[in-house]
Design an enzyme around this catalytic site. Structure first.
Site, short mmCIF file in Angstrom:
data_model
loop_
_atom_site.label_atom_id
_atom_site.label_comp_id
_atom_site.label_asym_id
_atom_site.label_seq_id
_atom_site.Cartn_x
_atom_site.Cartn_y
_atom_site.Cartn_z
CE LYS A 280 39.85 42.47 35.82
NZ LYS A 280 41.19 42.48 36.44
CG ASP A 291 36.32 40.21 40.97
OD1 ASP A 291 37.15 39.68 41.75
OD2 ASP A 291 36.42 41.39 40.57
NE ARG A 354 42.84 47.94 45.46
CZ ARG A 354 44.10 47.70 45.08
NH1 ARG A 354 45.07 48.54 45.43
NH2 ARG A 354 44.39 46.64 44.37
#
Ligand code: BES
Ligand code: MN
Ligand code: ZN
Length: 500
Positions: A280, A291, A354
């Site tokens: 990032k 997170d 995910r």
């Protein structure tokens, strides 16, 4: 913070500060000729009379979140009277009331006032009002100031709710709201901790400590078990970090609950998300300490569920790891085999949430969960779609969604349903594996959810994307800047709904 129920006449309550809602009964909107008709939302004539003079002066308009403090109010036992603007009578609901309780606490805290008594306003059912006031007071009381030596002693010690009604029922509502409020603040505390003080190991320790306090079973597994379970997607993320991952399992299995349903709460517990090799940008990366807010929400919800004791089994699975770049880190193009057997082509190592959830959902099913909910700060795209107001909710089953919608009515939290049409599946097709882990830029929140759907398989499932709502970017009159504790209240209501 202590919570006390009082059935006394408000004027008779001996308190540092009596708080009362003032509402504008005029029908027309501002700008129209109609003059505001401000009155205190209580049947207690003495309180209304004490407020009347300042209202008549025009200094108090009843505007939402306006706070006016009076000293030595005449004919009241209270030392002070706090008038809280609730806006127009016709728009005043328990959602405004919850916020006003937070406003009251946040108004009094910096003034060194340590206790207050809040009058449950006329017009809202008493139990609902008690719940909103206590819940809102806990939300307002939290400040992420653990590491600030100058602000440590600022907290409200006790909130009294002054209400009328059946004592036993009101007491139950108050006790339950306190449990949920404390639990929501536990979640906020966990999410607030920086990643050097909230590693997967520490998150697991905090979960176990909580479990011990409330009588839940807690198991924590490390890298070996993750590999043994063939959680290739979870391990793919964890392999790049020097911090060991933790698979946290919390079980609430009361003897009086039926064998099924078993509710599974699966949380994303990325204690820091650098993005991995798909790193990032530096700007704003510090925020990726939260997170793990989805995992923290599950821990908070389990704490509340353990104490409220609904007759339904609930198992929480939290997949905790850092997402780091290193010589051992997974790389774009790598293929990982998930626990379910599906192969995943890693297109972007920053789509790590995910991956850990894919194996978390699969594991929850293996543990016997018949209904699944996951919560995750999953995508920046959900922030593009819904901003900071609504969180995203996805469901592969309309009945599950309806249950969740009913929970939202009770919790007052804001979620908006987003679609999961089959057509979106095209975006996550891979040419060399079963699925890719990133559907690209467009509809990013949806394609992330489509990915998870593959791992919920035929189990009724709900996915909560809380990336935009788990952190307050600015302070509001009722809540500090920082972690919000979103989803805890709705998850608790959802579990209660399953108990019938
Ligand atoms: N943790 C982030 C999502 C996020 C963004 C959380 C903003 C909180 C605030 C997630 O792991 C992520 O990096 N998602 C990527 C997915 C993309 C690479 C497909 C994103 O949203 O950019
Ligand atoms: Mn990421
Ligand atoms: Zn992430």
């Amino acid at each position: 913070m202590k919570t006390i129920l009082s059935l006394a006449i408000p004027a008779e309550v001996d308190t540092e500060c009596l708080a009362v809602v003032v509402l504008d009964r005029s029908e027309k909107d501002r700008g129209a000729k109609d003059k505001p008709e401000v009155t205190a939302a209580t049947n207690d004539g003495a309180v209304s009379a004490a407020a009347a003079e300042v209202i008549a002066s025009g200094e108090v308009s009843g505007k939402l979140f306006e706070a006016t403090l009076l000293h030595r109010p005449s004919k009241l036992k209270a030392k002070r009277l706090l008038l809280l603007g609730g806006g127009k009578t016709k728009d005043f609901t328990s959602s405004e009331l919850r916020k006003l309780a937070g406003v009251a606490v946040r108004f009094l805290k910096p003034r060194g006032i340590r206790s207050l008594a809040f009058i449950a306003p006329e017009g809202i059912a008493a139990e609902e009002a008690v719940k909103a006031i206590v819940g809102g007071a806990f939300v307002g009381d939290f400040d992420p100031d653990t590491y600030r030596s100058d602000r440590k002693d600022q907290a409200v010690d006790a909130v009294t709710v002054v209400a009328r009604g059946d004592q036993a029922r009101l007491q139950r509502a108050l006790d339950e709201a306190r449990v949920v409020g404390e639990s929501q603040n536990l979640t906020r505390d966990l999410a607030n901790e920086p990643s050097n003080r909230m590693t997967p190991t520490i998150l697991a320790e905090r979960a176990c400590k909580m479990a011990q306090e409330v009588g839940l079973k807690c198991e924590v597994y490390g890298a070996e078990k993750i590999k043994e379970l063939k959680m290739g997607a979870f391990w793919g993320v964890a392999q790049g970090s020097d911090e060991p991952p933790a698979l946290i399992v919390l079980r609430y299995e009361p003897a009086d609950a039926p064998a099924t349903p078993v509710l599974g709460l699966v949380g994303k517990g990325i204690t820091f998300d650098t993005g991995g090799i798909s790193i990032k940008p530096a700007d704003g990366m510090e925020k990726m300490k939260y997170d793990m807010a989805g995992g923290a929400a599950m821990i908070g919800a389990m704490r509340a569920i353990a104490q409220i004791k609904p007759k339904v089994k609930v198992i929480a699975v939290i997949c905790a790891t850092e997402n780091m770049p290193s010589g051992k880190a997974q790389k774009p193009g790598d293929v990982q085999i998930a626990m379910s057997g599906k192969s995943i082509e890693i297109i972007n190592t920053d789509a790590e949430g995910r991956l850990v959830l894919a194996d978390g959902l699969c594991y929850a099913r293996q543990l016997g969960c018949t209904h699944l909910v996951d919560a995750a700060t999953l995508t920046g795209a959900v922030v593009v779609a819904l901003g900071y107001v609504n969180a995203g909710v996805f469901a592969n089953n309309d009945e599950m969604y309806e249950r969740f919608r009913q929970a939202l009515e009770k919790s007052g939290e804001k979620f908006w349903r987003l679609p999961l049409d089959e057509e979106y599946k095209e975006s996550i097709r891979s040419s060399i594996a079963d699925i890719i882990n990133s559907g690209g830029r467009w509809g990013g929140a949806v394609t992330a959810a489509m990915f998870l759907k593959e791992f919920a398989e035929d189990t009724p499932w709900i996915h909560l994307d809380i990336a935009g709502t788990a952190w307050m970017e600015e302070q509001k009159p009722w809540i500090a800047k920082g972690p919000s504790g979103i989803a805890v209240r709705s998850l608790v209501e959802f579990a209660k709904g399953f108990a019938g």
